[in-house]
Design a protein around this motif. Structure first.
Motif, PDB file in Angstrom:
ATOM      1  N   UNK A   1      45.858  -9.011  -2.592  1.00 41.42           N
ATOM      2  CA  UNK A   1      45.042  -9.642  -3.624  1.00 41.42           C
ATOM      3  C   UNK A   1      44.447 -10.944  -3.104  1.00 41.42           C
ATOM      4  N   UNK A   2      45.213 -11.693  -2.326  1.00 42.76           N
ATOM      5  CA  UNK A   2      44.707 -12.941  -1.748  1.00 42.76           C
ATOM      6  C   UNK A   2      43.500 -12.679  -0.849  1.00 42.76           C
ATOM      7  N   UNK A   3      43.580 -11.611  -0.070  1.00 49.52           N
ATOM      8  CA  UNK A   3      42.465 -11.250   0.802  1.00 49.52           C
ATOM      9  C   UNK A   3      41.230 -10.867  -0.015  1.00 49.52           C
ATOM     10  N   UNK A   4      41.441 -10.133  -1.086  1.00 53.76           N
ATOM     11  CA  UNK A   4      40.317  -9.741  -1.940  1.00 53.76           C
ATOM     12  C   UNK A   4      39.709 -10.969  -2.623  1.00 53.76           C
ATOM     13  N   UNK A   5      40.560 -11.892  -3.053  1.00 50.35           N
ATOM     14  CA  UNK A   5      40.082 -13.132  -3.666  1.00 50.35           C
ATOM     15  C   UNK A   5      39.254 -13.935  -2.665  1.00 50.35           C
ATOM     16  N   UNK A   6      39.727 -14.026  -1.447  1.00 53.76           N
ATOM     17  CA  UNK A   6      39.014 -14.777  -0.418  1.00 53.76           C
ATOM     18  C   UNK A   6      37.657 -14.149  -0.116  1.00 53.76           C
TER      19      UNK A   6
ATOM     20  N   UNK B   1      35.892 -12.424  -2.219  1.00 52.54           N
ATOM     21  CA  UNK B   1      35.030 -12.704  -3.360  1.00 52.54           C
ATOM     22  C   UNK B   1      34.503 -14.133  -3.297  1.00 52.54           C
ATOM     23  N   UNK B   2      35.377 -15.074  -2.936  1.00 52.20           N
ATOM     24  CA  UNK B   2      34.965 -16.465  -2.838  1.00 52.20           C
ATOM     25  C   UNK B   2      33.972 -16.681  -1.697  1.00 52.20           C
ATOM     26  N   UNK B   3      34.091 -15.894  -0.630  1.00 53.51           N
ATOM     27  CA  UNK B   3      33.198 -16.049   0.521  1.00 53.51           C
ATOM     28  C   UNK B   3      31.764 -15.652   0.206  1.00 53.51           C
ATOM     29  N   UNK B   4      31.563 -15.010  -0.945  1.00 58.44           N
ATOM     30  CA  UNK B   4      30.226 -14.589  -1.333  1.00 58.44           C
ATOM     31  C   UNK B   4      29.419 -15.742  -1.920  1.00 58.44           C
ATOM     32  N   UNK B   5      30.094 -16.851  -2.194  1.00 57.33           N
ATOM     33  CA  UNK B   5      29.375 -18.002  -2.728  1.00 57.33           C
ATOM     34  C   UNK B   5      28.360 -18.488  -1.705  1.00 57.33           C
ATOM     35  N   UNK B   6      27.164 -18.729  -2.137  1.00 54.04           N
ATOM     36  CA  UNK B   6      26.108 -19.188  -1.239  1.00 54.04           C
ATOM     37  C   UNK B   6      25.800 -20.644  -1.538  1.00 54.04           C
ATOM     38  N   UNK B   7      26.085 -21.519  -0.548  1.00 57.39           N
ATOM     39  CA  UNK B   7      25.748 -22.922  -0.723  1.00 57.39           C
ATOM     40  C   UNK B   7      26.685 -23.633  -1.676  1.00 57.39           C
ATOM     41  N   UNK B   8      26.496 -24.917  -1.786  1.00 58.37           N
ATOM     42  CA  UNK B   8      27.272 -25.736  -2.693  1.00 58.37           C
ATOM     43  C   UNK B   8      26.556 -25.850  -4.021  1.00 58.37           C
TER      44      UNK B   8
ATOM     45  N   UNK C   1      24.517 -18.858  -7.206  1.00 57.56           N
ATOM     46  CA  UNK C   1      24.461 -17.436  -6.906  1.00 57.56           C
ATOM     47  C   UNK C   1      25.627 -17.000  -6.046  1.00 57.56           C
ATOM     48  N   UNK C   2      26.061 -15.778  -6.269  1.00 57.99           N
ATOM     49  CA  UNK C   2      27.076 -15.147  -5.459  1.00 57.99           C
ATOM     50  C   UNK C   2      26.409 -13.958  -4.786  1.00 57.99           C
ATOM     51  N   UNK C   3      26.243 -14.001  -3.498  1.00 57.85           N
ATOM     52  CA  UNK C   3      25.573 -12.927  -2.769  1.00 57.85           C
ATOM     53  C   UNK C   3      26.588 -12.014  -2.108  1.00 57.85           C
ATOM     54  N   UNK C   4      26.342 -10.758  -2.137  1.00 60.08           N
ATOM     55  CA  UNK C   4      27.158  -9.778  -1.441  1.00 60.08           C
ATOM     56  C   UNK C   4      26.213  -8.813  -0.749  1.00 60.08           C
ATOM     57  N   UNK C   5      26.074  -8.908   0.577  1.00 56.71           N
ATOM     58  CA  UNK C   5      25.107  -8.088   1.292  1.00 56.71           C
ATOM     59  C   UNK C   5      25.432  -6.603   1.272  1.00 56.71           C
ATOM     60  N   UNK C   6      26.648  -6.243   0.870  1.00 59.33           N
ATOM     61  CA  UNK C   6      27.021  -4.831   0.877  1.00 59.33           C
ATOM     62  C   UNK C   6      26.918  -4.191  -0.493  1.00 59.33           C
ATOM     63  N   UNK C   7      26.685  -4.994  -1.521  1.00 61.65           N
ATOM     64  CA  UNK C   7      26.671  -4.466  -2.872  1.00 61.65           C
ATOM     65  C   UNK C   7      25.388  -4.809  -3.595  1.00 61.65           C
ATOM     66  N   UNK C   8      25.068  -3.995  -4.584  1.00 61.15           N
ATOM     67  CA  UNK C   8      23.972  -4.305  -5.488  1.00 61.15           C
ATOM     68  C   UNK C   8      24.453  -3.950  -6.889  1.00 61.15           C
TER      69      UNK C   8
END
Length: 297
Positions: free
Chosen positions: A157-162, A164-171, A180-187
């Motif tokens: 779960x920690x890995x999945x949370x990380x 998800x958090x890594x999708x944050x773009x910019x401050x 915005x939360x970007x995910x290049x693998x999902x739409x």
């Protein structure tokens, strides 16, 4: 069980508790357990779960997912609550069927299916099945509070949370409530608004009509903000719309503005861009209307 003692603890600032949420798909084509065991779908299901909890609780704080596991025939989710108010709101959402609806809707967006996914659930605190007495929120809270979380979050779960958090773009900009939360693998993508997560998507006919019906005289302000990234609204385009549709009134002027934006930008005419434009002009109430959430106090 000492109900008075439990309720006293519930009112303290250190209130905690845990509950098991069991999820199962009623679709003949979707098996949550099988999908969760697939590496390429595990994150999709976790993301749908987090989005649904955010919708149900009204934000990203006050709770934590500790474990997601095989609870044949259901997918079991252990949730830790650290705020009584958030837990109570979760119970209200669950009782009304909103949790199930939110999860099914997010799944249908994230998984390779076009069908709406019906979800059945069960909620347990220890040996107590809370579905049997959901109308008694205080009693449910007592049982949840009695089940003190005795484990840390699972590594998976920690890995999945990380991720998800890594999708944050910019401050996030100071005093801004959207990022915005970007995910290049999902739409589609997602964005945050007032600590809640929303699916980003192309603006729809319903969005178009909602904007025109509610924005009123502020349509030009929103147009100026959209103008920064839309060439079709550059120069005197907005003033021309105001003049051309003056007799038709504010609804038509606002309608034509967004129509021009949507036609010019196509798939890039997204909900997040419109919400950003509304926030830039301090039209938070209008943004809440567009997102169909209750106004802030």
């Amino acid at each position: 069980m000492d109900g008075k003692k439990l309720m006293s603890n519930c009112g303290s600032g250190s209130w905690t508790g845990s509950v098991f949420l069991f999820l199962q798909s009623d679709s003949a084509h979707i098996d949550l357990l099988d999908l969760y065991k697939e590496d390429d779908q595990k994150f999709n299901i976790f993301k749908a779960l987090k989005l649904a909890l955010s919708d149900a609780v009204g934000g990203l704080e006050g709770y934590e997912v500790l474990k997601v596991h095989d609870a044949q025939p259901s997918l079991g989710v252990l949730i830790k609550f650290v705020e009584e108010a958030k837990c109570r709101r979760f119970l209200q959402s669950y009782s009304s069927g909103s949790v199930q609806q939110f999860f099914g809707q997010h799944l249908s967006h994230l998984l390779p299916t076009e069908e709406e996914i019906p979800i059945t659930t069960q909620l347990k605190a220890g040996s107590e099945t809370l579905d049997d007495f959901l109308k008694d929120e205080d009693l449910c809270l007592q049982h949840i509070h009695r089940e003190q979380p005795d484990r840390l979050r699972d590594d998976e779960v920690s890995e999945l949370e990380q991720k998800l958090q890594s999708l944050l773009v910019g401050e996030r900009a100071p005093q801004a409530s959207i990022s915005l939360v970007k995910d290049p693998t999902l739409a589609p993508n997602c964005f945050y608004f007032q600590s809640r997560v929303f699916d980003d998507r192309q603006l729809t006919v319903a969005d178009h009509q909602c904007f025109a019906s509610n924005v009123g005289k502020d349509w030009k302000k929103v147009g100026r903000s959209l103008q920064k990234s839309c060439r079709a609204l550059a120069g005197s385009a907005i003033d021309n719309l105001a003049y051309e549709y003056e007799r038709e009134g504010l609804y038509e002027q606002a309608y034509q503005l967004l129509s021009k934006f949507m036609q010019a930008e196509g798939k890039a005419a997204t909900l997040s861009r419109l919400i950003t434009a509304l926030e830039e002009n301090k039209l938070v109430g209008m943004a809440e209307i567009m997102l169909k959430i209750q106004p802030t106090e």
